[in-house]
Design a protein around this motif. Structure first.
Motif, PDB file in Angstrom:
ATOM      1  N   ASN A   4      28.052  45.747  40.234  1.00 40.16           N
ATOM      2  CA  ASN A   4      29.498  45.823  40.417  1.00 40.16           C
ATOM      3  C   ASN A   4      29.895  47.018  41.277  1.00 40.16           C
ATOM      4  OD1 ASN A   4      31.977  44.712  39.996  1.00 40.16           O
ATOM      5  ND2 ASN A   4      32.404  45.938  38.172  1.00 40.16           N
ATOM      6  N   LYS A  35      33.801  46.826  42.680  1.00 40.61           N
ATOM      7  CA  LYS A  35      34.368  45.722  43.454  1.00 40.61           C
ATOM      8  C   LYS A  35      35.747  45.365  42.931  1.00 40.61           C
ATOM      9  CE  LYS A  35      30.128  43.855  45.185  1.00 40.61           C
ATOM     10  NZ  LYS A  35      28.878  43.265  44.737  1.00 40.61           N
ATOM     11  N   LYS A  36      36.624  45.016  43.836  1.00 44.96           N
ATOM     12  CA  LYS A  36      37.998  44.575  43.520  1.00 44.96           C
ATOM     13  C   LYS A  36      38.761  45.620  42.719  1.00 44.96           C
ATOM     14  CE  LYS A  36      37.533  39.742  44.030  1.00 44.96           C
ATOM     15  NZ  LYS A  36      38.381  38.579  43.995  1.00 44.96           N
ATOM     16  N   GLU A  37      38.511  46.871  43.021  1.00 46.22           N
ATOM     17  CA  GLU A  37      39.156  47.926  42.266  1.00 46.22           C
ATOM     18  C   GLU A  37      39.948  48.810  43.223  1.00 46.22           C
ATOM     19  OE1 GLU A  37      37.595  50.944  38.807  1.00 46.22           O
ATOM     20  OE2 GLU A  37      36.540  50.916  40.726  1.00 46.22           O
ATOM     21  N   THR A  38      40.977  49.450  42.705  1.00 42.66           N
ATOM     22  CA  THR A  38      41.673  50.452  43.493  1.00 42.66           C
ATOM     23  C   THR A  38      41.502  51.788  42.796  1.00 42.66           C
ATOM     24  OG1 THR A  38      43.326  48.862  44.182  1.00 42.66           O
ATOM     25  CG2 THR A  38      43.880  51.179  44.434  1.00 42.66           C
ATOM     26  N   LYS A 177      35.026  45.567  53.303  1.00 47.78           N
ATOM     27  CA  LYS A 177      34.654  45.650  51.882  1.00 47.78           C
ATOM     28  C   LYS A 177      35.454  46.741  51.203  1.00 47.78           C
ATOM     29  CE  LYS A 177      30.057  43.765  52.182  1.00 47.78           C
ATOM     30  NZ  LYS A 177      28.741  44.051  52.726  1.00 47.78           N
ATOM     31  N   LYS A 204      45.504  43.037  48.058  1.00 47.49           N
ATOM     32  CA  LYS A 204      44.273  43.193  47.296  1.00 47.49           C
ATOM     33  C   LYS A 204      43.926  41.895  46.581  1.00 47.49           C
ATOM     34  CE  LYS A 204      42.638  45.749  43.699  1.00 47.49           C
ATOM     35  NZ  LYS A 204      43.097  46.509  42.533  1.00 47.49           N
ATOM     36  N   GLU A 205      44.966  41.179  46.152  1.00 48.80           N
ATOM     37  CA  GLU A 205      44.742  39.888  45.506  1.00 48.80           C
ATOM     38  C   GLU A 205      44.254  38.868  46.534  1.00 48.80           C
ATOM     39  OE1 GLU A 205      45.411  39.674  42.138  1.00 48.80           O
ATOM     40  OE2 GLU A 205      45.858  41.828  42.301  1.00 48.80           O
ATOM     41  N   ASP A 208      39.675  39.886  49.787  1.00 45.72           N
ATOM     42  CA  ASP A 208      38.657  40.374  48.874  1.00 45.72           C
ATOM     43  C   ASP A 208      38.247  41.784  49.283  1.00 45.72           C
ATOM     44  OD1 ASP A 208      36.803  40.460  46.897  1.00 45.72           O
ATOM     45  OD2 ASP A 208      35.238  39.521  48.119  1.00 45.72           O
ATOM     46  N   THR A 209      39.018  42.765  48.856  1.00 45.92           N
ATOM     47  CA  THR A 209      38.698  44.126  49.276  1.00 45.92           C
ATOM     48  C   THR A 209      38.978  45.108  48.146  1.00 45.92           C
ATOM     49  OG1 THR A 209      39.055  45.764  51.007  1.00 45.92           O
ATOM     50  CG2 THR A 209      40.985  44.598  50.262  1.00 45.92           C
ATOM     51  N   SER A 210      38.360  46.255  48.249  1.00 47.87           N
ATOM     52  CA  SER A 210      38.618  47.319  47.278  1.00 47.87           C
ATOM     53  C   SER A 210      39.279  48.464  48.016  1.00 47.87           C
ATOM     54  CB  SER A 210      37.312  47.812  46.671  1.00 47.87           C
ATOM     55  OG  SER A 210      36.556  46.714  46.231  1.00 47.87           O
TER      56      SER A 210
END
Lengths: 358, 304
Positions: A4, A35-38, A177, A204-205, A208-210
């Protein structure tokens, strides 16, 4: 858990040779991005936020800046081992950045369309017309009005908010990414700030990026970040989930930052709070805690010894046995006040306002 | 855009008018008389004066002159008897213009390239080397450089003709001598301009896109660096195309340069004024073109 991890910065040390001496801009910083986090890196000007992320994307000038220690792992691959040209293939492609000031970071003599298309053409080797289609698609995604017409305009013909949208489009066109946002709202007025934050949250939704957000504005952080790293004088002083850091901060510097946010429930007559003093000189950083000189809770030990990272468990109890990833993910603060042998003090930040901590 | 250009044209016309007027009266202030000669009877001198209209009162002369100017007539030369000033310019200007333009094109190309190189290698050997050359280029007058080149290339090595006009190889040496100052000046200003742009934020944006250095320099840095260079271009074109007295005399080139000097020593009033007005019109036109070009390079200057 391990797969992850998207980006991991381990014990990064960056310093610059200047005429006055060696400026230790980043002094052993460790953070990670899933991944998929801010995540947000928060701190005042000159604390090393921008330097650390510009090092990650390889933008620091090789002439005087250098990485003295550490690792930067993108999906397990150390970026510091890459050659300049290998790094260039990632820049603007997998690692892209939105800069602070859309007024100076856009080329005044190129149409914004060309500037948006540029990274896509560079990395995907497509024709201009394909790139144009992709650019229009992206501009629609970020809801810029009349994308076709606006592509032909020059930066000076657009408003600040539109320019920042252009910067966002430029950063997103290659589906990066990791998207770095270096104070993306600082140069904008408040209503436009809200629009840009909303835009980035919605993107972000969709994409597909963080996101790695850099800011000194706690309001922006509250609206965007999953986790927060508080940085001071080139070091991370506190880390935790957004909610935890807002509701239960453990470092006096974080208290100061939170108290500096203007509040609607304060009397108008009250002065806005600011942290007294200035950050330390990073040519000769203090021996003990870097914040000690400005901290009204400072004890003798603070001036002499670097505080250890003290971790907290879910129940807000000091937890000394954590190590490895568990420690990295937990709430921690580098402050002697939290040491078990210190008389515990609670932070002056009480829960005020609504439950979101806004 | 049309409004912008027509405004510029009006200003240009006013400039030329002021120039013509000022030249007319200044020329009359030069002491002496072109027809004064002990060997010629006074009656003949008077007749000559009458032919050129110099016996009339000054205001009338001025009105006649301006009237002719509107018709594009610059009068007869006094020294080159029987030839009109327009004739002389039509014959000599193309020569100077050809030499000047050739010299200028190379000077711009070389100067800008050197400037970019200096900026890229700032503080390293190529930078120092080219900067020394540039200083030499500015400091070395053409009357020094010309003979040195002719001695080396023409006399010792015998690879280029020493003087003359007509063949392409006769143009090389005068073009070098004529253009050296421009090369040097352009190298210096381009270097400064490129360095100023290097630290601009949008260059960082370009690098963050993963563009290779050559693209960053050519696509982002170069065009922006030209912005402060362009305004000089009008003056550079005019001065280099009008012919140089020194270079043209040295290489025996039948250009316009010598007339500028000769007309004054000869007190050839119509030629002095004709050349000045021609120079003025040319300079103003070039500046006008450069203004339009400037708008093409920098969209912020474009006027709707």
């Amino acid at each position: 858990m391990e797969n992850n991890r998207l980006l991991e910065v381990k014990n990064l040390v960056v310093s610059f040779d200047t005429f006055q001496g060696v400026v230790q801009a980043v002094r052993g910083v460790t953070w990670h991005l899933n991944k998929k986090e801010t995540i947000a890196i928060v701190g005042e000007s000159g604390c090393g936020k921008t330097v650390s992320i510009q090092t990650v994307i390889g933008l620091n000038s090789k002439a005087n800046g250098s990485v003295r220690n550490g690792e930067i792992l993108l999906e397990g691959k150390n970026l510091l081992d890459l050659s300049v040209s290998e790094m260039r293939k990632l820049q603007g492609n997998q690692l892209s950045i939105i800069f602070q000031d859309p007024f100076t970071f856009l080329n005044p003599t190129m149409t914004v369309g060309e500037q948006i298309m540029e990274p896509f053409i560079q990395h995907y080797h497509v024709s201009k017309s394909e790139a144009r289609e992709k650019a229009i698609e992206i501009l629609k995604l970020i809801s810029l009005p009349q994308p076709e017409e606006n592509m032909k305009r020059y930066p000076h013909q657009l408003s600040g908010g539109m320019r920042q949208r252009i910067m966002v489009a430029m950063a997103l066109i290659c589906n990066p990414k990791v998207l770095f946002a270096d104070e993306p709202t600082t140069a904008l007025d408040v209503t436009i700030q809200a629009q840009i934050i909303e835009l980035m949250n919605s993107l972000k939704e969709k994409v597909d990026t963080s996101i790695v957000l850099i800011t000194h504005d706690m309001g922006v952080v509250a609206n965007m970040a999953d986790r927060i790293y508080v940085m001071y004088a080139g070091q991370i002083v506190e880390h935790g989930d957004s909610d935890t850091v807002f509701h239960n901060p453990k470092h006096p510097y974080t208290w100061g930052l939170l108290n500096s946010v203007p509040r609607l429930d304060k009397k108008v007559a009250d002065d806005l709070y600011s942290i007294p003093g200035t950050p330390p000189d990073l040519i000769a950083p203090p021996k003990g805690c870097a914040f000690a000189a400005r901290c009204k809770y400072a004890m003798n030990i603070c001036k002499d010894c670097q505080p250890p990272q003290i971790h907290f468990d879910e129940n807000d109890e000091v937890c000394l046995s954590l190590s490895g990833q568990a420690a990295e993910n937990s709430h921690y603060a580098s402050c002697w006040l939290n040491h078990p042998e210190c008389i515990r003090r609670n932070g002056p930040v009480k829960r005020e306002g609504n439950a979101d901590g806004k | 855009m049309l409004k912008y250009i027509s405004k510029k044209v009006l200003i240009a016309l006013a400039t030329v008018f002021v120039l013509a007027t000022a030249t007319f009266f200044l020329v009359k202030l030069i002491p002496g008389d072109p027809f004064l000669n002990d060997k010629i009877p006074v009656a003949v001198q008077d007749k000559q004066r009458a032919f050129y209209g110099l016996d009339k009162p000054l205001p009338q002369q001025y009105l006649t002159y301006m009237g002719n100017l509107l018709k594009g007539e610059l009068g007869y030369s006094i020294k080159k008897t029987g030839r009109t000033v327009v004739d002389i310019i039509a014959e000599a200007f193309p020569v100077s213009a050809k030499l000047g333009l050739t010299s200028l094109v190379f000077a711009e190309l070389i100067g800008l390239t050197f400037g970019i190189l200096c900026a890229q290698f700032r503080g390293k050997f190529p930078d120092y080397f080219l900067m020394v050359l540039a200083v030499l280029g500015i400091a070395l007058p053409s009357m020094v450089l010309g003979p040195i080149l002719r001695l080396i290339l023409g006399v010792k090595l015998r690879i280029l003709p020493v003087t003359g006009w007509g063949d392409w190889d006769q143009m090389i040496m005068p073009a070098i001598v004529l253009g050296l100052g421009t090369i040097a000046g352009n190298t210096r200003s381009m270097r400064a301009s490129m360095l100023a742009i290097t630290t601009q934020d949008y260059i960082k944006t370009a690098r963050a896109k993963g563009l290779p250095p050559i693209k960053v320099i050519l696509k982002h840095q170069f065009k922006n660096s030209l912005v402060p260079i362009i305004p000089n271009l009008g003056v550079q074109i005019a001065s280099v195309m009008m012919g140089s007295f020194v270079v043209e005399s040295m290489f025996l080139i039948p250009g316009l340069g010598r007339y500028f000097v000769d007309s004054i020593t000869n007190l050839d009033y119509p030629l002095i004024m004709g050349l000045t007005v021609f120079y003025g019109v040319f300079l103003v036109t070039m500046n006008l073109l450069v203004d339009v070009l400037y708008g093409l390079i920098d969209p912020r200057i474009r006027v709707k």
